[in-house]
Design a protein around this motif. Structure first.
Motif, short mmCIF file in Angstrom:
data_model
loop_
_atom_site.label_atom_id
_atom_site.label_comp_id
_atom_site.label_asym_id
_atom_site.label_seq_id
_atom_site.Cartn_x
_atom_site.Cartn_y
_atom_site.Cartn_z
N MET A 61 -2.70 -4.82 5.36
CA MET A 61 -2.30 -3.50 5.20
C MET A 61 -1.72 -2.79 6.41
O MET A 61 -2.06 -2.94 7.47
N HIS A 62 -0.59 -2.03 5.92
CA HIS A 62 0.41 -1.58 6.97
C HIS A 62 0.12 0.07 7.16
O HIS A 62 0.56 0.44 7.96
N VAL A 63 -0.70 0.53 6.00
CA VAL A 63 -0.87 2.07 6.13
C VAL A 63 -2.37 2.60 6.37
O VAL A 63 -3.33 1.55 6.14
N GLN A 66 3.56 -5.32 -1.65
CA GLN A 66 3.82 -4.65 -0.25
C GLN A 66 5.29 -5.05 0.44
O GLN A 66 5.83 -3.84 0.92
N ARG A 67 5.75 -6.04 0.13
CA ARG A 67 7.38 -6.04 0.58
C ARG A 67 8.24 -5.18 -0.15
O ARG A 67 8.79 -4.21 0.72
N ASP A 68 7.94 -4.84 -1.48
CA ASP A 68 8.95 -3.85 -2.01
C ASP A 68 8.62 -2.22 -1.63
O ASP A 68 9.52 -1.57 -1.57
N ASP A 69 7.23 -1.98 -1.42
CA ASP A 69 6.78 -0.69 -0.70
C ASP A 69 7.48 -0.46 0.61
O ASP A 69 8.05 0.37 1.06
N GLY A 102 -5.16 -6.93 2.44
CA GLY A 102 -3.95 -7.39 2.87
C GLY A 102 -3.28 -8.54 2.15
O GLY A 102 -1.92 -8.79 2.05
N GLN A 103 -4.31 -9.44 1.70
CA GLN A 103 -3.81 -10.52 0.98
C GLN A 103 -5.01 -10.85 -0.03
O GLN A 103 -6.34 -10.49 0.16
#
Length: 461
Positions: free
Chosen positions: A213-215, A249-252, A366-367
């Motif tokens: 997760m990036h956030v 996640q890519r689209d976000d 994350g996955q």
């Protein structure tokens, strides 16, 4: 749309960079990294031996040998000799640092006398390098403090400019043997990514994978990010591709940061399994994973107890820092006859085969490896609808999504499914077909397409 058939891999040298690979540590990261290396081996890289796995943790050579042995026994590593470690190779057999490390060091660089150093020694106790100790700093890898290099007499012969200088010296040593061949680098760690983002060798194409997760909380697409992620996104367009495990996640990310970087999707591969339907136990609900705060296992316990379906029980498999608190909660709810902390299992497949239902109440992912694995075993899943990956899987079938953090809704979903055997059986029947989207074949097709595109374009650095 992911490709179904894999193009031929470019003729190249393949390197996978990982901060560390240690059995039993780092969960899905370790599993996914080794699975990607096995994928490439199966696709014919190095005549089936697979890419070179380059690791950077300063453990002992004996530790690293044991890691390789364990992974090989588990079937996670095709050729143990392809898993290499910087610090194993930084040692000269006759004492001191290896020749490549001495050649890369600068005798004019001096250490700060106020900085503490961790001196690394070989099996005979002879020093070969010393690393600056940067306590309490998550950005230790960016320090400019020198890394000291020792000669065979035990004297400091020179130094390199921080960990960046050390890591890059090893990479240049490794790749010097490749001549003019194309080099495909798959970087599995953001810390390593920061240190190689300016690697401008024209032979090199860098594909940077993402596992997490990036956030931060509340884990919405516009939530704040920590310093490492903020800094990393400033470098993202330097990589020849950034590989995300899920389309959501890519689209976000693209919606928030724009398309300057080459953001692509490659689902992590999850191998098919032979399900043991004969082990299935009616009414058995499981939670499977680390007992950490972010997993919110207490939500699953409260929801299961509130569902109050006669003849059902909850087994919680895994260990971690929340174990004592969760046991206290079970005792407070007087649920010890229905809810048990079962401990760590080295056979999660058997646990999934036994279960009628898997529940996950995590705050983020994350996955979705655990969810896909459950569906492969024909075990339906009830989960909070949280980012990232779970919705990508369960919106196709095999389970039920409820609003994130809503314990009451989670309990109602558990009750509804456990009291509707027809619906439970239907979800179980469709689950393996849903999981097939994460098959090694589809994952390899997506990965080789990304590699082929990167190889045919000029490098971004």
């Amino acid at each position: 749309m992911l490709p179904d058939a894999a193009p031929e891999l470019p003729d190249a040298e393949y390197l996978v960079l990982s901060s560390r690979l240690i059995p039993g540590m780092d969960g899905g990261y370790t599993i996914a990294t080794l699975a990607r290396a096995r994928q490439l081996a199966g696709a014919g890289v190095a005549d089936g031996a697979g890419p070179q796995l380059l690791t950077f943790d300063p453990g002992s050579a004996a530790d690293h040998a044991e890691h390789r042995r364990t992974f090989a026994e588990q079937g996670a590593l095709v050729d143990p000799s392809r898993m290499r470690n910087l610090f194993d190779e930084a040692v000269d057999p006759d004492g001191g640092a290896a020749r490549w490390l001495l050649d890369a060091s600068d005798a004019a660089v001096a250490a700060d006398p106020d900085v503490e150093y961790r001196v690394l020694t070989d099996a005979d106790g002879r020093a070969f390098a010393a690393l600056p100790v940067i306590p309490g700093n998550p950005d230790w890898h960016l320090t400019e403090e020198p890394v000291l290099v020792y000669d065979a007499d035990g004297a400091v012969a020179g130094a390199l400019h921080g960990f960046r200088g050390l890591y890059r010296a090893w990479l240049e040593h490794v790749t010097a043997a490749f001549g003019d061949r194309l080099i495909i680098v798959i970087c599995e760690s953001r810390q390593l990514g920061e240190l190689v983002a300016d690697w401008s060798d024209p032979r090199v194409r860098i594909l940077h994978t993402i596992h997490t997760m990036h956030v931060e909380a509340p884990y919405t697409p516009d939530a704040t990010m920590n310093t490492l992620w903020t800094r990393w996104f400033r470098l993202a367009d330097r990589f020849d591709a950034v590989i995300w495990p899920t389309a959501t996640q890519r689209d976000d990310v693209v919606a928030r940061f724009g398309p300057a970087a080459n953001h692509v999707v490659v689902p992590n591969p999850i191998a098919p399994v032979a399900t043991r339907h004969d082990l299935r136990e009616d009414g058995l609900v499981i939670v499977l994973g680390r007992l950490a705060p972010g997993k919110r296992v207490d939500h699953a316990i409260r929801a299961f107890v509130a569902a109050d379906v006669p003849g059902t029980r909850l087994e919680i498999w895994g260990g971690g820092p929340e174990q004592e608190r969760l046991q206290t909660l079970i005792d407070e709810l007087e649920a010890g006859d229905r809810v048990v902390l079962a401990g760590y299992t080295d056979s999660p497949g058997t646990v999934l085969d036994r279960a009628s239902l898997l529940v996950t109440s995590t705050a983020f992912e994350g996955q979705p490896l655990g969810v896909v694995e459950s569906l492969l075993h024909a075990t339906p899943v009830i989960s909070y609808d949280v980012r990232y990956g779970i919705r990508d899987v369960l919106q196709q079938g095999g389970g039920v999504l409820v609003p994130g953090g809503d314990v009451e809704a989670l309990g109602e979903a558990i009750r509804a499914l456990l009291t509707d055997q027809g619906r439970l059986a239907a979800l179980s029947a469709e689950a393996p077909a849903v999981a097939a989207a994460w098959s090694p074949q589809r994952s390899l097709a997506a990965l080789t397409s990304v590699i082929a595109a990167a190889a045919s374009a000029p490098p971004r650095r």
